[in-house]
Design a protein around this motif. Structure first.
Motif, PDB file in Angstrom:
ATOM      1  N   PRO A 141       0.795  -1.236   0.000  1.00 23.42           N
ATOM      2  CA  PRO A 141       0.000   0.000   0.000  1.00 23.42           C
ATOM      3  C   PRO A 141       0.824   1.280   0.000  1.00 23.42           C
ATOM      4  N   ALA A 142       1.946   1.305   0.721  1.00 25.47           N
ATOM      5  CA  ALA A 142       2.776   2.510   0.734  1.00 25.47           C
ATOM      6  C   ALA A 142       3.402   2.753  -0.632  1.00 25.47           C
ATOM      7  N   GLY A 143       3.952   1.688  -1.234  1.00 23.69           N
ATOM      8  CA  GLY A 143       4.567   1.823  -2.548  1.00 23.69           C
ATOM      9  C   GLY A 143       3.565   2.203  -3.612  1.00 23.69           C
ATOM     10  N   ILE A 144       2.373   1.601  -3.569  1.00 18.32           N
ATOM     11  CA  ILE A 144       1.339   1.912  -4.549  1.00 18.32           C
ATOM     12  C   ILE A 144       0.898   3.368  -4.409  1.00 18.32           C
ATOM     13  N   ALA A 145       0.678   3.822  -3.171  1.00 21.35           N
ATOM     14  CA  ALA A 145       0.234   5.198  -2.954  1.00 21.35           C
ATOM     15  C   ALA A 145       1.286   6.201  -3.415  1.00 21.35           C
ATOM     16  N   ALA A 146       2.548   5.926  -3.112  1.00 16.77           N
ATOM     17  CA  ALA A 146       3.616   6.828  -3.532  1.00 16.77           C
ATOM     18  C   ALA A 146       3.730   6.851  -5.057  1.00 16.77           C
ATOM     19  N   ALA A 147       3.696   5.682  -5.677  1.00 13.20           N
ATOM     20  CA  ALA A 147       3.811   5.602  -7.145  1.00 13.20           C
ATOM     21  C   ALA A 147       2.673   6.353  -7.810  1.00 13.20           C
ATOM     22  N   PHE A 404      14.606   7.484  -0.398  1.00 12.82           N
ATOM     23  CA  PHE A 404      13.594   7.825   0.602  1.00 12.82           C
ATOM     24  C   PHE A 404      12.910   6.539   1.072  1.00 12.82           C
ATOM     25  N   THR A 405      12.055   6.654   2.072  1.00 14.91           N
ATOM     26  CA  THR A 405      11.365   5.468   2.577  1.00 14.91           C
ATOM     27  C   THR A 405       9.948   5.824   2.964  1.00 14.91           C
ATOM     28  N   ALA A 406       9.087   4.809   3.111  1.00 12.71           N
ATOM     29  CA  ALA A 406       7.692   5.016   3.503  1.00 12.71           C
ATOM     30  C   ALA A 406       7.120   3.685   3.960  1.00 12.71           C
ATOM     31  N   GLY A 407       5.967   3.728   4.611  1.00 17.09           N
ATOM     32  CA  GLY A 407       5.293   2.505   5.029  1.00 17.09           C
ATOM     33  C   GLY A 407       5.742   2.008   6.387  1.00 17.09           C
ATOM     34  N   ASP A 408       5.499   0.721   6.621  1.00 13.98           N
ATOM     35  CA  ASP A 408       5.797   0.129   7.921  1.00 13.98           C
ATOM     36  C   ASP A 408       7.265   0.263   8.307  1.00 13.98           C
ATOM     37  N   GLY A 414       1.774  -0.097  11.107  1.00  4.86           N
ATOM     38  CA  GLY A 414       1.196  -1.415  10.904  1.00  4.86           C
ATOM     39  C   GLY A 414      -0.202  -1.473  10.348  1.00  4.86           C
ATOM     40  N   THR A 415      -0.749  -0.385   9.817  1.00  7.39           N
ATOM     41  CA  THR A 415      -2.054  -0.453   9.168  1.00  7.39           C
ATOM     42  C   THR A 415      -1.926  -0.049   7.705  1.00  7.39           C
ATOM     43  N   VAL A 416      -2.833  -0.560   6.891  1.00  7.83           N
ATOM     44  CA  VAL A 416      -2.824  -0.224   5.467  1.00  7.83           C
ATOM     45  C   VAL A 416      -3.037   1.271   5.283  1.00  7.83           C
ATOM     46  N   THR A 417      -3.934   1.840   6.068  1.00  9.30           N
ATOM     47  CA  THR A 417      -4.251   3.258   5.921  1.00  9.30           C
ATOM     48  C   THR A 417      -3.048   4.137   6.240  1.00  9.30           C
ATOM     49  N   ALA A 418      -2.336   3.801   7.306  1.00  9.33           N
ATOM     50  CA  ALA A 418      -1.143   4.568   7.657  1.00  9.33           C
ATOM     51  C   ALA A 418      -0.087   4.436   6.566  1.00  9.33           C
ATOM     52  N   ALA A 419       0.038   3.251   5.979  1.00 14.95           N
ATOM     53  CA  ALA A 419       1.002   3.055   4.899  1.00 14.95           C
ATOM     54  C   ALA A 419       0.672   3.929   3.696  1.00 14.95           C
ATOM     55  N   VAL A 420      -0.607   4.004   3.345  1.00 15.07           N
ATOM     56  CA  VAL A 420      -1.018   4.868   2.235  1.00 15.07           C
ATOM     57  C   VAL A 420      -0.686   6.324   2.543  1.00 15.07           C
ATOM     58  N   GLY A 421      -0.944   6.739   3.786  1.00 14.89           N
ATOM     59  CA  GLY A 421      -0.640   8.109   4.163  1.00 14.89           C
ATOM     60  C   GLY A 421       0.831   8.440   4.064  1.00 14.89           C
ATOM     61  N   THR A 422       1.709   7.542   4.536  1.00 14.90           N
ATOM     62  CA  THR A 422       3.147   7.815   4.437  1.00 14.90           C
ATOM     63  C   THR A 422       3.608   7.797   2.982  1.00 14.90           C
ATOM     64  N   GLY A 423       2.986   6.946   2.150  1.00 16.56           N
ATOM     65  CA  GLY A 423       3.315   6.949   0.725  1.00 16.56           C
ATOM     66  C   GLY A 423       2.986   8.278   0.079  1.00 16.56           C
ATOM     67  N   ARG A 424       1.839   8.845   0.426  1.00 15.70           N
ATOM     68  CA  ARG A 424       1.454  10.155  -0.109  1.00 15.70           C
ATOM     69  C   ARG A 424       2.422  11.235   0.365  1.00 15.70           C
ATOM     70  N   ARG A 425       2.774  11.197   1.634  1.00 15.61           N
ATOM     71  CA  ARG A 425       3.670  12.215   2.190  1.00 15.61           C
ATOM     72  C   ARG A 425       5.063  12.119   1.580  1.00 15.61           C
ATOM     73  N   ALA A 426       5.555  10.888   1.437  1.00 20.03           N
ATOM     74  CA  ALA A 426       6.876  10.711   0.832  1.00 20.03           C
ATOM     75  C   ALA A 426       6.881  11.172  -0.613  1.00 20.03           C
ATOM     76  N   ALA A 427       5.779  10.938  -1.336  1.00 22.72           N
ATOM     77  CA  ALA A 427       5.693  11.368  -2.731  1.00 22.72           C
ATOM     78  C   ALA A 427       5.821  12.879  -2.854  1.00 22.72           C
ATOM     79  N   ALA A 428       5.243  13.628  -1.907  1.00 25.38           N
ATOM     80  CA  ALA A 428       5.337  15.082  -1.940  1.00 25.38           C
ATOM     81  C   ALA A 428       6.783  15.540  -1.764  1.00 25.38           C
ATOM     82  N   VAL A 429       7.516  14.863  -0.875  1.00 23.43           N
ATOM     83  CA  VAL A 429       8.925  15.213  -0.652  1.00 23.43           C
ATOM     84  C   VAL A 429       9.763  14.852  -1.877  1.00 23.43           C
TER      85      VAL A 429
END
Length: 567
Positions: A141-147, A404-408, A414-429
């Motif tokens: 989820p983190a990788g997908i959200a960031a991509a 850079f890094t994101a996710g768990d 440890g939640t899918v939702t948090a992983a998506v959020g960190t992916g979005r935040r990392a993408a902005a950076v």
């Protein structure tokens, strides 16, 4: 004495009189405060780890504009149908509608809008190509959200994963009764339509090195998840019928039906333990969950625990394993010790303390460990390893330039939702890095209101609303398959809302913190100082507004604030 009912003009007392319009007298020049319209952050959005613009998509749904609502929810979230099914929805814990009939069923609304189809018209407009290339390691989820968010910003993105299909733990660790594979596949297909390229069966450190990726791409994001399972740490756990919960679940979800012992202890109290136990139940194994704390301290999503109990799964609380009992080469039980709860530990939960002399045996013929997951960081160079996580700063930037890094592995949430959020935040950076801009001091929070970034210190709670204007309206029931039926296979348990029910539920939203043109301010203003714009919203005539604050008090949603006048 003044006549109350004068009979002639001479009896009328002297009064001030003007034949000019009232606008000629600027009555508001002496005030020291004045109202301003201010977008504030609804409590639900504040608690959303993925940064969903909740009140906006509910507003669009309430209007019946389902296509626009479905498009809006995908502005930064590529997995709404997935998150609506697997998120623990902390947003609902804070929903201000709670005392007036129950929280909005936000997770059901998210899954409803996410299920509206896989047409490209649901996707946000993509920015012009930048010519920059990004490699994302990990298709969870983190990788997908960031991509997804990087692709929407115009960058070329490749996502590398060591599994045959993308999805990460969404595919290998969440059973179909919670997340049907066709739902996940549909959402990943939309991500691909944004231009993201998934590269399967490719493991960094085996098939390609991190240095190679740094040479070929302008930036690299490491977004691998937690796929390693912690050991029990008790004698006998090396027996062949003691199974790694993560690995066993992956096999079952891939369609395998391994020969397993008829009764198995599932050790743990998290979501993986619940998923393992419920999956075992569906393939004919009798599970018993063994957890060292009480149900109150279980980290699993509460509804998951409720559903497991409804399916007849036995749970033994305040019990911890001590050794695997093996007789004649076969497991005959799990020796355990009773626990009591002591003082809170670093997690905030009360620490389990063994009760002396309480040893006993739970009769089982097999054991599954599900006491937590860890990251496998052996493929990464030493500078990136920081215990269980990838080393990084507040911007999700690692010690290696452009990585850079994101996710768990970044936060351990440890939640899918948090992983998506960190992916979005990392993408902005990463976007700022690729454009040669100065990086922010920390990865920006993604909380927004109606598409606009909102200050995090403006959260609207129920005590700030004018509840006199909000009637109680009951939360709708959520339909589920009967427990006796659903344990027969992996069919989805929860049934989605119909369009009619979704619209009805969206109309219960209080739209906290934002103006929806209810006109209260205009009608209550004693100075006629509030004027409707030709478009959306209102203007305040500052020369005639006296700063009485009636409009602020009467606003049902706390969308107005009194501020001091600058002289």
């Amino acid at each position: 004495m003044v006549e109350i009912n004068p009979r002639t003009l001479d009896d009328v007392p002297a009064t001030s009189y003007s034949d000019h319009a009232t606008t000629a007298i600027k009555t508001g020049t002496w005030k020291y405060v004045q109202p301003v319209y201010e977008d504030k952050l609804p409590a639900c959005s504040h608690r959303c780890p993925a940064g969903n613009d909740i009140s906006r998509f509910l507003y669009l749904t309430a209007k019946g504009d389902l296509l626009e609502a479905a498009r809006w929810i995908r502005r930064g979230n590529p997995l709404p149908a997935t998150l609506g099914r697997v998120c623990p929805h902390p947003c609902e814990d804070e929903c201000n509608r709670g005392p007036l009939g129950g929280a909005i069923a936000i997770h059901m609304m998210e899954r409803f809008l996410g299920d509206q189809g896989a047409a490209e018209e649901l996707l946000p407009e993509r920015a012009p190509a930048t010519g920059k290339r990004v490699a994302v390691v990990g298709a969870g989820p983190a990788g997908i959200a960031a991509a997804y968010n990087l692709a929407l910003r115009g960058h070329e993105v490749e996502v590398l994963d060591d599994k045959p299909e993308p999805g990460g733990f969404l595919r290998t660790g969440i059973p179909q009764y919670r997340l049907p594979r066709e739902v996940l596949d549909r959402e990943i297909a939309l991500v691909e339509r944004c231009g993201v390229r998934f590269v399967p069966d490719t493991r960094v450190g085996r098939d390609v090195s991190l240095d190679e990726l740094r040479e070929r791409f302008d930036a690299v994001l490491v977004a691998i998840g937690f796929h390693g399972s912690r050991p029990l740490g008790v004698p006998g756990e090396d027996h062949e019928h003691v199974y790694n919960g993560v690995r066993l679940l992956e096999r079952i979800l891939a369609g395998e039906r391994p020969e397993l012992p008829p009764r198995m202890a599932v050790v743990g109290g998290g979501n993986t333990a619940m998923d393992v136990a419920r999956s075992l139940r569906r393939i004919g194994v009798e599970p018993v969950v063994v957890y060292r704390r009480s149900r109150m301290e279980m980290p699993a999503i509460p509804t998951e625990v409720d559903e497991a109990l409804a399916e007849g799964i036995e749970m033994v609380f305040l019990t911890a394993p001590k050794r695997v009992v093996i007789e004649g080469g076969r497991i005959t039980g799990l020796e355990c010790v009773k626990m009591r709860l002591g003082e809170p530990d670093e997690s905030g939960r009360r620490r389990p303390v063994p009760v002396e002399g309480s040893e006993h045996v739970v009769p089982v013929s097999g054991i599954v460990t599900a006491i937590g997951e860890t990251a496998e960081l052996d493929m990464l160079p030493e500078p990136l390893r920081d215990g269980w996580r990838v080393a990084h700063d507040a911007r999700f930037a690692t010690p290696l330039e452009g990585v850079f890094t994101a996710g768990d592995v970044a936060t351990g949430e440890g939640t899918v939702t948090a992983a998506v959020g960190t992916g979005r935040r990392a993408a902005a950076v990463i976007d700022a890095f690729l454009r040669g801009e100065a990086l922010p001091e920390e990865a920006p929070r993604v909380q927004v209101l109606w598409g606009r970034q909102v200050r995090l210190d403006t959260v609207v709670h129920v005590e700030q609303l004018n509840l006199a204007y909000h009637k109680e309206a009951p939360r709708p029931g959520i339909e589920e398959l009967d427990p006796a039926v659903r344990v027969r296979d992996f069919s989805e348990v929860v049934r989605s809302f119909t369009a009619e029910r979704a619209i009805e539920e969206a109309r219960r939203c209080l739209e906290c913190g934002t103006c929806n043109e209810c006109l209260n301010c205009l009608w209550f203003c004693p100075d006629v100082a509030i004027h409707k714009r030709s478009g959306f919203g209102f203007d305040i005539d500052e020369e005639h507004c006296k700063g009485c604050g009636i409009c602020v008090e009467e606003c049902p949603r706390d969308a107005l604030t009194l501020v001091e006048v600058e002289r």
